[in-house]
Structures are given as structure tokens and as C-alpha cells.
Design an enzyme around this catalytic site. Structure first.
Site, mmCIF file in Angstrom:
data_model
loop_
_atom_site.group_PDB
_atom_site.id
_atom_site.type_symbol
_atom_site.label_atom_id
_atom_site.label_comp_id
_atom_site.label_asym_id
_atom_site.label_seq_id
_atom_site.Cartn_x
_atom_site.Cartn_y
_atom_site.Cartn_z
ATOM 1 N N ASP A 22 10.997 -3.654 -15.740
ATOM 2 C CA ASP A 22 12.064 -3.260 -16.664
ATOM 3 C C ASP A 22 11.680 -3.752 -18.059
ATOM 4 O OD1 ASP A 22 14.410 -2.502 -17.846
ATOM 5 O OD2 ASP A 22 15.710 -3.852 -16.709
ATOM 6 N N ASP A 25 12.185 3.373 -19.448
ATOM 7 C CA ASP A 25 11.740 1.978 -19.546
ATOM 8 C C ASP A 25 11.767 1.222 -18.215
ATOM 9 O OD1 ASP A 25 14.476 1.919 -19.310
ATOM 10 O OD2 ASP A 25 14.835 0.548 -20.975
ATOM 11 N N GLU A 26 11.821 1.944 -17.103
ATOM 12 C CA GLU A 26 11.882 1.292 -15.791
ATOM 13 C C GLU A 26 11.054 2.042 -14.765
ATOM 14 O OE1 GLU A 26 15.729 -0.172 -14.017
ATOM 15 O OE2 GLU A 26 16.522 1.015 -15.684
#
Length: 366
Positions: free
Chosen positions: A10, A114-115
Site C-alpha cells: 500500500d 496504489d495497492e
């Protein structure tokens, strides 16, 4: 059978972190990235903010005008999604390189810009100590190549890994092995369990279920009668740290791209095309290494005023040739040049609608 090992990565306050990286003068200041509606200067909502801004109570989803009242000194910036996506593409390539070799994308799953989850069962040999070392390598490579930090969770399944990544934010790494998962999960408030929203949490509270331990020890029959068979069974299993869900990359949702800064701000077509050709070559190399074809071509330009523009072309068929990619990119660039009087600072190209190659290599009929 080897113990399954899953990593969840993350990126820390991703959009705001990129802005801090690009503009060092922002370091030490509250930075708020807003999805602006355009109706007035600060009409819109907060997309993300850095940890300094969070100390003032600013949160994602909050109206930007309210965030301004909470901290009038904060720096408010508009979302530059195309630019963030290009950074994300590079980070996802790094992460893929650490995942187990898997068929049909079953060892990597990007869940947002973003993960991502990656399975490292074979790379780590089922060993959580080795998994920790791999996690540290991932953090080091992302920091060296992109100057960004991430938080990592490592566990025996997606549920545990996802929750572990939140334990030591920002820039942390948390390992939860099977023998430690109850000690990790059970003290948590039930609302912290991944997959439980406000409505479910409220219902559980009404049933005197406050912690994950309460939920794990609750009668499954009562859970099923309240939430239905599927949801009730899932709640019981999740609270016990059981999650057999596979990693699966959704076909067509992924994009691969490159963006770079021109040697100088310019509207010179030859200079821009020269850079576009190099970027297209990098994109094709990535596609070839994974035996992928594409159907959508997108060109991004950022002008000297830092305004971002994008245009896309959808082809009739999936293709995989550099010539086809460049043909579409040239057409889009020509449109940009005919419309712009402001010089370009950065240019990028990316492809989407990805799927496994089916034999064809070049189709010019679009």
C-alpha cells in the site's frame, strides 16, 4: 503442502507523496490533493492528503472547502491522475517482478492505483522470515527508483496481509504468520476487519459483538440468520483469519505506460516524437515480456504550465506491434500540437485493454 505467503503493498498517501517528490518545497507542509469540480476555486472533495494534513483532521472524501477551514495554511493541489497513473505503472512493474511465476495472472492482483497483492509462496519457500526480507527489498527498490515509501503487510492470505499493511503506516512492514494471526486479529475492533462496512459494524454492535474475537466466538447460526448464509459464514471465517480467495488480475483493467520529461519545453514535433518512440519501445518490451497485446492507446502531455491533457484511441483488434502503437500515438500527438500554443514539458504513452496474445502481431486497420 507449502504454507501460502501473500504480500499486500500500500503506497503511503500516494498522490500527495508524488507531489512532495516533484516539489521539494512542499516538504514539511500540509499537502491536500483535491478532485476539483471546477465550479469554484475549492469546490470538490479531498482525494488524499499527507500525514501533516491529517493531524488537522483533514480526511479523504471531505469537501475541500471544509479542509481549508481546518487548515487555511495547507497547500491545495488539483489531482493529476494521468501523471500518478504513470508512476503507478512503474511501481506495479517492480511488484510483478517479485511475485511467484504464475499462470493467468494468479500471483499478482492490482486492486487500485496504489495497492496490490502478490503471492510469494514459492519465492519465500513458505518461510515468513524470508518473506520479510523480500518485503524489505521491495521497499528499498521502490524508494531507490521512485523516491516513495510504502507500507507492507505479509500474511497467509489476502485478508491478513491487507490488514497487516495498515498496522505500521507510514513506511512500515508487518508480518503476521499463521500462529500469530489470532493475537493480531482478535483484539481489533470488528469495524477494522477488512470487508466490514459501517452498516455491518453497527448491526454487529447491536448484537454485542465489539471485537474480532467476539465475532470469531459468536454462534454462526445466529450470524447466518441475521446476515444470510453467504455473508454470515464469511463473517465467521474472516474473524478466524480464514480466507482462501485467489489472486486474480482482471483482464482489460490493467495499463502499461511510460512518461518522461522532454530535454526542453517545446512544440517541436520531431523532438517530441523522438521521445515518444523511445517510450513506446519500453512499453512494447514490457508487453512482449508478458506476452500481452493491447487495444487502447493513450497519449499524455503536460505543458509548461503543468496542465495535463490526455487523448485515447481504441483499435478494432488487439495488437502488439510498436509500429501500430506509434501510428496511433503520432495521430494523437498531431491533434495536441494543432490545438496547443503552450509548449510541452512532459509526454507519455500508455496502452490498455490488455490481454494474452493470440497470434496476431500487427493490425493497421483501425
Amino acid at each position: 503442502m507449502m504454507q501460502r505467503v501473500i504480500i499486500h503493498v500500500d503506497m503511503d498517501y500516494f498522490y500527495a507523496a508524488i507531489e512532495e517528490r516533484e516539489k521539494p518545497e512542499l516538504l514539511g507542509k500540509a499537502v491536500v490533493v483535491c478532485m476539483l469540480s471546477g465550479r469554484s476555486e475549492l469546490s470538490g472533495s479531498v482525494s488524499t492528503c499527507n500525514y501533516i494534513a491529517r493531524e488537522f483532521g483533514i480526511r479523504s472524501g471531505m469537501p475541500c472547502s471544509r479542509a481549508k477551514k481546518l487548515n487555511p495554511e495547507a497547500v491545495f493541489l488539483p489531482v493529476r491522475k494521468e501523471f500518478y497513473t504513470s508512476v503507478s505503472d512503474r511501481i506495479m512493474e517492480i511488484l510483478r517482478s517479485y511475485a511467484d511465476p504464475g499462470e493467468n495472472g494468479d500471483s499478482f492482483e492490482q486492486i487500485s492505483v496504489d495497492e496490490a497483492f502478490l503471492e510469494i509462496t514459492y519465492r519465500a519457500g513458505g518461510d515468513f522470515n524470508l518473506a520479510f526480507e523480500l518485503g524489505m527489498q521491495i521497499k528499498k527498490e521502490i524508494k531507490e527508483k521512485e523516491n516513495l515509501t510504502c507500507s507492507i503487510g505479509i500474511g497467509p492470505n489476502k485478508l491478513i496481509a491487507k490488514m497487516a499493511s495498515s498496522a505500521k503506516k507510514p513506511d512500515g512492514i508487518t508480518v503476521v504468520s499463521p500462529e500469530n494471526q489470532e493475537a493480531f486479529l482478535w483484539p481489533l475492533k470488528v469495524s477494522k476487519l477488512w470487508g466490514i462496512g459501517d452498516v455491518t459494524a453497527k448491526k454487529l454492535q447491536e448484537m454485542d459483538i465489539v471485537t474480532v474475537k467476539d465475532l470469531a466466538e459468536h454462534d454462526v447460526i445466529e450470524l447466518i440468520s441475521t446476515f444470510g448464509k453467504s455473508r454470515g459464514t464469511w463473517l465467521k471465517q474472516a474473524a478466524s483469519g480464514i480466507d482462501d480467495s485467489p489472486l486474480k488480475e482482471r483482464e482489460g483493467s490493467e495499463q502499461i505506460g511510460r512518461i518522461a520529461t522532454l530535454p526542453e519545453d517545446t512544440l517541436d514535433q520531431e523532438l517530441i516524437l523522438s521521445l515518444l518512440e523511445k517510450l513506446a519501445g519500453d512499453v512494447i518490451e514490457k508487453l512482449d515480456s508478458r506476452e500481452l497485446s493491447f487495444r487502447v492507446v493513450t497519449v499524455t502531455v503536460i505543458n509548461s504550465n503543468f496542465r495535463t491533457y490526455t487523448k485515447s484511441r481504441t483499435l478494432n483488434h488487439p495488437v502488439s506491434s510498436k509500429e501500430t502503437l506509434l501510428e496511433a500515438a503520432r495521430e494523437i500527438l498531431s491533434e495536441f500540437l494543432s490545438e496547443s500554443k503552450t509548449e510541452f514539458r512532459r509526454v507519455g504513452v500508455r496502452v490498455g485493454g490488455l490481454q494474452k496474445k493470440k497470434g496476431q502481431t500487427s493490425l493497421f486497420d483501425y
